[in-house]
Scaffold this motif. Structure first.
Motif, short mmCIF file in Angstrom:
data_model
loop_
_atom_site.label_atom_id
_atom_site.label_comp_id
_atom_site.label_asym_id
_atom_site.label_seq_id
_atom_site.Cartn_x
_atom_site.Cartn_y
_atom_site.Cartn_z
N MET A 1 -7.31 -1.00 -6.68
CA MET A 1 -8.75 -1.12 -6.89
C MET A 1 -9.28 0.04 -7.72
SD MET A 1 -11.74 -1.75 -4.00
CE MET A 1 -10.86 -3.18 -3.32
N HIS A 2 -8.83 1.23 -7.40
CA HIS A 2 -9.27 2.42 -8.13
C HIS A 2 -8.89 2.33 -9.61
CE1 HIS A 2 -9.32 6.61 -9.55
NE2 HIS A 2 -10.22 6.82 -8.61
N LYS A 3 -7.65 1.98 -9.89
CA LYS A 3 -7.18 1.89 -11.27
C LYS A 3 -7.92 0.80 -12.04
CE LYS A 3 -2.43 3.62 -10.98
NZ LYS A 3 -0.99 3.24 -11.15
N ALA A 4 -8.16 -0.35 -11.36
CA ALA A 4 -8.85 -1.46 -12.01
C ALA A 4 -10.27 -1.05 -12.40
CB ALA A 4 -8.88 -2.67 -11.09
N LEU B 1 0.81 -1.20 0.00
CA LEU B 1 0.00 0.00 0.00
C LEU B 1 0.85 1.27 0.00
CD1 LEU B 1 -2.80 -0.85 2.61
CD2 LEU B 1 -2.82 -1.19 0.13
N HIS B 2 0.31 2.30 -0.62
CA HIS B 2 0.93 3.62 -0.57
C HIS B 2 0.78 4.16 0.85
CE1 HIS B 2 1.17 8.02 -1.34
NE2 HIS B 2 1.98 7.68 -2.33
N TRP B 3 1.65 5.09 1.24
CA TRP B 3 1.60 5.59 2.61
C TRP B 3 0.28 6.29 2.91
CZ3 TRP B 3 0.83 10.69 3.81
CH2 TRP B 3 1.10 11.64 2.83
N ARG B 4 -0.34 6.92 1.91
CA ARG B 4 -1.63 7.55 2.14
C ARG B 4 -2.70 6.51 2.44
NH1 ARG B 4 -2.66 12.32 -2.34
NH2 ARG B 4 -0.75 13.52 -1.99
N GLN B 5 -2.62 5.37 1.74
CA GLN B 5 -3.58 4.30 1.99
C GLN B 5 -3.39 3.73 3.38
OE1 GLN B 5 -2.41 2.05 -1.66
NE2 GLN B 5 -4.60 2.09 -2.13
N SER C 1 -3.06 -6.41 -1.26
CA SER C 1 -2.92 -5.82 0.08
C SER C 1 -4.01 -4.83 0.45
CB SER C 1 -1.55 -5.13 0.24
OG SER C 1 -0.51 -6.07 0.14
N GLU C 2 -4.99 -4.59 -0.42
CA GLU C 2 -5.97 -3.56 -0.13
C GLU C 2 -7.09 -4.08 0.75
OE1 GLU C 2 -5.18 -0.41 -3.68
OE2 GLU C 2 -7.06 -1.52 -3.76
N ALA C 3 -7.74 -3.14 1.46
CA ALA C 3 -8.76 -3.46 2.44
C ALA C 3 -10.15 -3.27 1.85
CB ALA C 3 -8.58 -2.58 3.68
N HIS C 4 -11.15 -3.40 2.71
CA HIS C 4 -12.54 -3.32 2.31
C HIS C 4 -12.88 -1.96 1.71
CE1 HIS C 4 -16.74 -4.43 2.36
NE2 HIS C 4 -17.05 -3.39 3.10
N VAL C 5 -13.44 -1.97 0.49
CA VAL C 5 -13.78 -0.74 -0.24
C VAL C 5 -12.61 0.25 -0.16
CG1 VAL C 5 -15.60 0.92 -0.74
CG2 VAL C 5 -16.17 -1.12 0.53
N GLN C 6 -11.45 -0.21 -0.57
CA GLN C 6 -10.25 0.61 -0.49
C GLN C 6 -10.42 1.93 -1.24
OE1 GLN C 6 -7.14 -0.36 1.19
NE2 GLN C 6 -6.89 1.85 0.96
N VAL C 7 -11.22 1.92 -2.31
CA VAL C 7 -11.40 3.15 -3.09
C VAL C 7 -12.03 4.26 -2.25
CG1 VAL C 7 -11.47 2.13 -5.39
CG2 VAL C 7 -13.55 2.14 -3.98
N ALA C 8 -12.88 3.90 -1.29
CA ALA C 8 -13.49 4.91 -0.43
C ALA C 8 -12.46 5.51 0.51
CB ALA C 8 -14.65 4.31 0.36
N LEU C 9 -11.60 4.66 1.08
CA LEU C 9 -10.54 5.16 1.94
C LEU C 9 -9.58 6.05 1.15
CD1 LEU C 9 -9.63 1.93 3.96
CD2 LEU C 9 -11.33 3.68 4.50
N ASN D 1 -5.62 8.54 -5.95
CA ASN D 1 -6.33 7.91 -7.06
C ASN D 1 -5.48 6.89 -7.81
OD1 ASN D 1 -8.67 9.45 -6.61
ND2 ASN D 1 -7.86 11.14 -7.85
N ASN D 2 -4.44 6.38 -7.17
CA ASN D 2 -3.56 5.43 -7.86
C ASN D 2 -3.52 4.06 -7.20
OD1 ASN D 2 -2.53 7.10 -10.03
ND2 ASN D 2 -1.48 8.28 -8.45
#
Length: 364
Positions: free
Chosen positions: A353-356, A27-31, A334-342, A349-350
């Motif tokens: 899940m968001h990119k996919a 994950l990115h540090w922001r995530q 490595s992403e969590a539940h509804v990672q795009v919302a977080l 925006n990178n």
């Protein structure tokens, strides 16, 4: 005294271990920052206080605030005349509200409409900072002329399936009153909202006893399931509910309806996701993070009931290949539940899940 102190210290460390940064993840540090904050909040605040925090702003208020701040034309339509079709819904079903948003890039719109059902376990309203940027971005990417957000009643005041009844009425309004065509509709939802997308499609094939049947002519352009809840956790082998409980922020009690548990489930989903002219949707995508407690459930639903292939993606991978996929499960590293919302909350925006999702929507 010493033993008790050591025990207390170990217990405190165990708590913080559950909310620590996922230091070795992709994950990115922001995530990681957003995920850690949410896990810390859930680990330290009482449930009643969390409920108060999430319910301070209603779905309607969140939509209005976001649209006003970003100069997005918006109107709300309240649907009247809904009556409970079963004594199970003793309080009846209140009139839902549809929020219509004009997409900022409407000049290049293809004419389709994005109908979105937000998550929140049916107990929480839409979160403006988390949901709204993602919904608008989805509508822009699939070149929709408008996005429609359903403001549904919340549990426990109105228990499920009140929310499903309202979803059905929302679709009925768009198809019958506004005379939109199914091929110009993209259905999408996250978490509990993803469950509503599935339940709505199932209702069209095998009507729920709680709502009036409805028929459609044609196929929906697409259905997007973002970290959907599709079944209750297994009673014996917890699977990803156990292995990912320290990586995700959901817990086992946060589950409601079950898309895999109905009778003749395979027959229902074979009709919904048929690859010929009999199917209800032309394209379908399910996304799930590999750190989610829902991981195994999404895999099961995708494989056993949708018959789709699974693709593993990272945030640095090539997502363009997803544009040509009609039916696909995307597992996001490595992403969590509804990672795009977080990610939306921290302006990132990178993520995988968001990119996919955006790559797939661009190919509709």
């Amino acid at each position: 005294m010493t033993a008790k102190t050591s025990s207390d210290a170990a217990e405190r460390l165990a708590v913080w271990d559950r909310i620590a940064l996922v230091g070795f993840s992709a994950l990115h540090w922001r995530q990681r920052l957003a995920l850690t904050f949410l896990r810390a909040q859930r680990a330290t605040l009482p449930t009643r206080y969390l409920r108060w925090l999430t319910r301070r702003i209603s779905t309607g208020e969140a939509v209005w605030t976001y649209c006003s701040k970003h100069n997005i034309p918006h109107r709300a339509v309240t649907l009247d005349g809904i009556a409970a079709a079963s004594s199970f819904l003793e309080q009846g079903v209140p009139a839902p509200t549809l929020h219509f948003l004009d997409v900022p890039a409407a000049e290049r719109a293809t004419g389709c409409t994005l109908l979105y059902f937000h998550g929140g376990g049916f107990v929480n309203p839409l979160r403006g900072a988390a949901h709204m940027p993602f919904i608008v971005r989805c509508a822009e990417t699939c070149q929709a002329k408008q996005a429609v957000v359903l403001e549904y009643a919340l549990a426990p005041e109105y228990p499920y399936p009140a929310q499903l009844v309202q979803c059905i009425e929302a679709l009925r309004y768009l198809l019958y009153d506004m005379q939109l065509q199914p091929e110009n509709l993209v259905l999408a939802g996250d978490s509990a909202g993803g469950q509503l997308v599935g339940a709505l499609l199932a209702h069209l094939v095998t009507p729920s006893p709680y709502a009036a049947p409805m028929k459609i002519e044609g196929h929906f352009r697409a259905a997007l399931f973002v970290s959907p809840f599709v079944r209750l956790p297994p009673s014996s082998d917890g699977g990803s509910y156990v292995t990912n409980h320290r990586n995700d922020y959901l817990t086992r009690p946060q589950v409601w309806a079950n898309l895999c548990g109905v009778g003749h489930a395979k027959d229902v989903w074979n009709l919904v996701f048929a690859r010929d002219s009999q199917g209800l949707v032309r394209k379908t995508m399910i996304t799930v993070g590999t750190s989610e407690v829902f991981l195994d459930c999404c895999r099961l639903f995708a494989k056993e009931y949708m018959g789709v292939e699974s693709i593993f993606v990272s945030r640095d991978g090539d997502h363009h290949l997803l544009r040509d996929k009609d039916f696909v499960l995307v597992e996001c590293e490595s992403e969590a539940h509804v990672q795009v919302a977080l990610d939306s909350v921290v302006g990132y925006n990178n993520g995988a899940m968001h990119k996919a999702i955006m790559s797939w929507l661009a190919g509709l």
